[in-house]
Design an enzyme around this catalytic site. Structure first.
Site, short mmCIF file in Angstrom:
data_model
loop_
_atom_site.label_atom_id
_atom_site.label_comp_id
_atom_site.label_asym_id
_atom_site.label_seq_id
_atom_site.Cartn_x
_atom_site.Cartn_y
_atom_site.Cartn_z
N HIS A 186 -41.43 -19.17 20.74
CA HIS A 186 -40.14 -19.82 20.47
C HIS A 186 -40.39 -21.21 19.90
O HIS A 186 -39.85 -21.59 18.87
CB HIS A 186 -39.32 -19.90 21.75
CG HIS A 186 -38.12 -20.79 21.62
ND1 HIS A 186 -37.05 -20.46 20.83
CD2 HIS A 186 -37.84 -22.01 22.14
CE1 HIS A 186 -36.15 -21.44 20.88
NE2 HIS A 186 -36.62 -22.39 21.66
N ARG A 240 -39.10 -12.80 15.42
CA ARG A 240 -39.80 -14.06 15.66
C ARG A 240 -41.24 -13.71 16.03
O ARG A 240 -41.53 -13.33 17.16
CB ARG A 240 -39.12 -14.80 16.81
CG ARG A 240 -39.49 -16.27 16.92
CD ARG A 240 -39.08 -16.84 18.27
NE ARG A 240 -40.03 -16.43 19.29
CZ ARG A 240 -39.74 -16.25 20.57
NH1 ARG A 240 -38.52 -16.43 21.02
NH2 ARG A 240 -40.68 -15.87 21.43
N TYR A 252 -43.14 -12.64 28.63
CA TYR A 252 -41.93 -11.82 28.61
C TYR A 252 -41.89 -10.73 27.54
O TYR A 252 -40.92 -9.99 27.46
CB TYR A 252 -40.68 -12.71 28.47
CG TYR A 252 -40.73 -13.67 27.30
CD1 TYR A 252 -40.42 -13.25 26.01
CD2 TYR A 252 -41.07 -15.01 27.49
CE1 TYR A 252 -40.47 -14.12 24.94
CE2 TYR A 252 -41.12 -15.90 26.41
CZ TYR A 252 -40.82 -15.45 25.15
OH TYR A 252 -40.87 -16.32 24.08
C1 LIG Z 1 -26.40 -25.54 24.28
C2 LIG Z 1 -27.85 -25.24 24.38
N1 LIG Z 1 -28.30 -24.52 25.43
C3 LIG Z 1 -29.61 -24.25 25.55
C4 LIG Z 1 -30.51 -24.68 24.63
C5 LIG Z 1 -31.99 -24.39 24.79
N2 LIG Z 1 -32.44 -23.46 23.77
C6 LIG Z 1 -33.03 -23.90 22.64
S1 LIG Z 1 -33.34 -22.67 21.58
C7 LIG Z 1 -32.70 -21.51 22.62
C8 LIG Z 1 -32.67 -20.08 22.19
C9 LIG Z 1 -31.94 -19.89 20.91
O1 LIG Z 1 -32.03 -18.57 20.49
P1 LIG Z 1 -31.43 -18.10 19.12
O2 LIG Z 1 -30.04 -18.59 18.95
O3 LIG Z 1 -31.65 -16.64 19.03
O4 LIG Z 1 -32.30 -18.86 18.03
P2 LIG Z 1 -33.88 -18.76 17.77
O5 LIG Z 1 -34.51 -19.82 18.63
O6 LIG Z 1 -34.34 -17.40 18.11
O7 LIG Z 1 -34.08 -19.10 16.34
C10 LIG Z 1 -32.26 -22.11 23.80
C11 LIG Z 1 -31.71 -21.39 24.94
C12 LIG Z 1 -30.00 -25.43 23.56
N3 LIG Z 1 -30.81 -25.91 22.59
N4 LIG Z 1 -28.67 -25.68 23.46
#
Ligand SMILES: Cc1ncc(C[n+]2csc(CCOP(=O)(O)OP(=O)(O)O)c2C)c(N)n1
Ligand SMILES: [Mg+2]
Lengths: 383, 324
Positions: free
Chosen positions: A279, A275, A288
């Site tokens: 985010h 990435r 971080y």
């Molecule tokens: C159930 C839930 N918990 C927390 C979140 C908040 N949140 C949004 S994106 C994210 C990280 C997701 O990481 P990843 O699965 O690696 O996907 P990326 O964003 O890197 O594409 C979090 C914690 C959420 N959307 N849904």
């Protein structure tokens, strides 16, 4: 000694796992064993198409960031760095395949014919998902992490019940793709999806984009084993592919989709990528992670890599100039269509809560619209 | 007396609780280096280490379930749920285990777990980031639920939550995280389960809590301009609810409006209306009115100002209750 037993089986101590790669970061074409056959069908025209797709979605992404900064979007989730993973997968799909995306799948959306400005509706706060999933065989974005992997598995179970798998007819056999991130692999829903997929031999492809981060958490917070191994205990074999190498991505996706459509059972692809951006536009990665790691990954950029390869094949300079011009035009179009989106009608709030009329919703709707109308008579107007 | 933003008052309260008791541990997504997406835990991992400020895998059910286990082992876990609607994967652990283990073990185990939930809308977010699920949890016996509306309360109530031997859900009004106010670190408030009369009045009682308190204060001022005297109560505790304070007020004013961002249908306002009607039927000059969210999914941010009770809608409620 028990500690030795634990150590011996600790996969972290094993050497780096195999990663399928066909285009080195310098743009050199290399062989990758059994997957070569699936890349063999790609001609120069296809590669130029991939290049164009990647440049265009990168421009869509840049425009998303810019529109957010200018207050036209509430939020944007950048895909920067993940173009090859998404276009490689998207271009390996057949029309009848069905994709369940996260919120970052702008490249796959592009391949499924969802106009970029349509994606913007959600990020602008016009709605929660503005396209018809059935029209594009591309479901609405899912924000709750991991949920969609179960939906994909269930959809695939339906495909199985319909008998649209293993017929040998390329126009019928259907794969379902479950998109998710490295962070998502920790969710119970994802383990349950793998369980169901394995138990029902569902024709579903688990497509994990390991971009190394879940907001601020590195992949090591989520897992002790490489993620392509995650499915093994569920009977879902996995493969790691260089997610910044579009040729490998396409080949691995093609191979896996073919296998899934043929009825050989669910599979998992871990696209190893990065990435490059925040985010979302609400995030500040300097809190971080260090810039050096990001810079190291910049040297593996998917677009630079393919461009170098195309140049080595003798692609004329005009081609690249034309693609850039097309990207400029696309960006201008998206911007225009975003800024000119009409304010949504407050009646929309009540429109889709239920399919059939619902007495309470009707009552609240009528009351609220009357209330709004009461301001129209006065000079102030509702705020 | 320091002046702090509400979010930083929670940080200060967490820090104090961690200094006072080394069994207090924090766990949640992105709460370490990042300090949480709202920076409420900022600096705490640096000062207390990774063993006490734990970046959890992305799994809410896992976070709550393992916190239950840590509590059984003698720890006092304080969970951060990143946004309101991401609590639902943990719903099962919260309602079938956390809420009920004290009862199941016939008092042998207490579960001093705190779940911090940033809640409510008004910050222009996409779906699932703006909900108010407090009533959903208030329906389940075994959970205490509180929500501060000022930095002072935030500082003290988070510590009171951590001190509680019962599980406490601590609902944080996220759009007020930046609201600044004085925090008296020597004198605590009236305790976590007491409602507070914020402004005295004689014509109408207005009950609000959490994110709507500043809006409600504006209502009091606007009503005063129109010659209406509104008594404003900050509920503070959502389970148990301090009905005595509301009842005493209603017996004086004869009229009650309850407002919350959560849907009106089966929201806390419904329970308050029923109880207050039972307790003070002969003192009421009008039915209890509620102003809140609709029986619809929370809309996109372009429409959320319609969904959220604002000055005009609450004032309209005050006018309507006076018109009887
Ligand atoms: C159930 C839930 N918990 C927390 C979140 C908040 N949140 C949004 S994106 C994210 C990280 C997701 O990481 P990843 O699965 O690696 O996907 P990326 O964003 O890197 O594409 C979090 C914690 C959420 N959307 N849904
Ligand atoms: Mg990730």
């Amino acid at each position: 000694m028990t500690s030795n037993i634990a150590q011996a089986s600790d996969s972290r101590t094993s050497s780096e796992p195999r990663m399928i790669q066909m285009l080195t970061p310098d743009g050199e074409r290399i062989s990758s064993g059994e997957y070569d056959a699936f890349a063999a069908e790609l001609d120069d025209e296809d590669l130029r198409g991939f290049y164009k797709d990647m440049v265009l979605v990168r421009r869509v992404d840049a425009e998303g960031n810019a529109l957010q900064r200018q207050g036209q979007l509430g939020l944007w989730a950048p895909l920067l760095g993940q173009e090859a993973a998404q276009i490689g997968m998207g271009r390996a799909l057949r029309p009848q395949d069905f994709v369940f995306p996260t919120y970052r799948e702008h490249g796959v959306a592009w391949c499924r014919g969802v106009a970029p400005e349509t994606l913007l509706g959600l990020f602008r706060g016009q709605n929660h998902g503005g396209w018809d999933p059935q029209e594009h065989n591309f479901h609405t974005y899912t924000i709750v992490i991991g949920s969609q992997t179960l939906h994909a598995t269930g959809y695939a179970m339906g495909v199985g019940l319909d008998g649209e798998v293993g017929t040998g007819d390329p126009a019928r056999d259907t794969a379902t793709v479950a998109c998710f991130g490295d962070g998502a692999t920790s969710q119970g829903d994802v383990s349950e999806a793998l369980t169901f997929a394995g138990a029902f031999n569902a024709p579903v492809l688990f497509f994990c984009q390991n971009n190394q981060w879940a907001i601020s958490e590195p992949t090591s917070v989520q897992t002790r084993v490489p993620l392509f191994m995650r499915g093994q205990g569920f009977g879902v074999p996995g493969v790691r592919v260089d997610g910044n190498d579009i040729i490998a991505m396409y080949a691995v996706a093609r191979a896996s989709l073919d296998s899934v459509r043929a009825g050989h059972g669910p599979m998992l692809i871990e696209a190893f990528t990065y990435r490059m951006g925040a985010h979302t536009t609400a995030d500040d990665p300097t809190k971080y992670r260090d810039a050096a790691t990001t810079e190291a990954w910049a040297a593996k950029d998917p677009i630079t890599r393919l461009r170098a390869h195309l140049e080595s094949l003798g692609t004329p300079e005009e081609f690249f100039v034309e693609v850039d011009a097309e990207a400029d035009a696309l960006a201008a179009r998206i911007r225009e269509n975003c800024i000119s989106m009409a304010e949504p009608d407050p009646a929309e709030i009540f429109a889709y809560a239920y399919r059939e009329p619902h007495s309470l919703v009707e009552e609240e709707r009528a009351e609220y619209l009357d209330y709004l109308a009461s301001f129209e008579d006065s000079t102030e107007g509702a705020r | 007396m320091p002046t702090l933003a509400l979010s930083k008052a929670i940080t200060a309260g967490l820090r104090k609780a961690m200094e006072d008791d080394d069994k207090v541990v924090l766990i949640g997504e992105d709460i370490g280096k990042l300090g949480g997406v709202f920076r409420v835990t900022e600096g705490l991992q640096k000062d207390f280490g990774q063993r006490r400020v734990i970046d959890a895998p992305l799994a809410e059910s896992g976070i709550v379930g393992t916190s239950i286990g840590m509590a059984i082992r003698g720890y006092r876990p304080v969970i951060e749920i990143q946004f309101d609607a991401f609590i639902y994967p943990a719903y099962d652990q919260i309602v079938t285990q956390l809420a009920k283990l004290h009862n199941r073990t016939r008092g042998h185990e207490s579960l001093p777990v705190v779940i911090r939930v940033p809640y409510g809308g008004g910050i222009g977010s996409p779906e699932h980031h703006s909900e108010s699920p407090e009533a959903v949890f208030a329906h389940h016996a075994g959970l205490r639920i509180i929500s501060p509306s000022t930095p002072h309360d935030a500082y003290w109530m988070i510590q009171e939550a951590i001190d509680s031997p019962d599980p406490v859900m601590f609902f944080e009004p996220k759009r007020r995280y930046w609201l600044r106010g004085e925090v008296d670190t020597d004198n605590r408030g009236p305790g976590p389960h007491t409602a507070q009369v914020v402004t005295e009045g004689t014509d109408v009682t207005l009950v609000a809590y959490g994110p709507l308190m500043p809006t409600a204060a504006d209502v009091v001022a606007a009503a005063a301009d129109e010659g209406t005297s509104v008594e404003l109560i900050d509920l503070r505790s959502l389970n148990p609810i301090d009905f005595d304070t509301i009842e005493a007020s209603v017996k004086k004013t004869g009229r009650l409006v309850v407002t919350h961002e959560a849907p009106v249908f089966l929201g806390l306002g419904a329970e308050i209306a029923a109880r207050i009607t039972e307790r003070s039927f002969y003192h009421l000059e009008a039915p209890v009115l509620r102003v809140g969210g609709f029986h619809t999914p929370y809309p996109g941010s372009k429409l959320e100002h319609h969904y959220l009770p604002d000055l005009d809608r609450i004032l309209d409620g005050v006018d309507r209750v006076l018109a009887y």
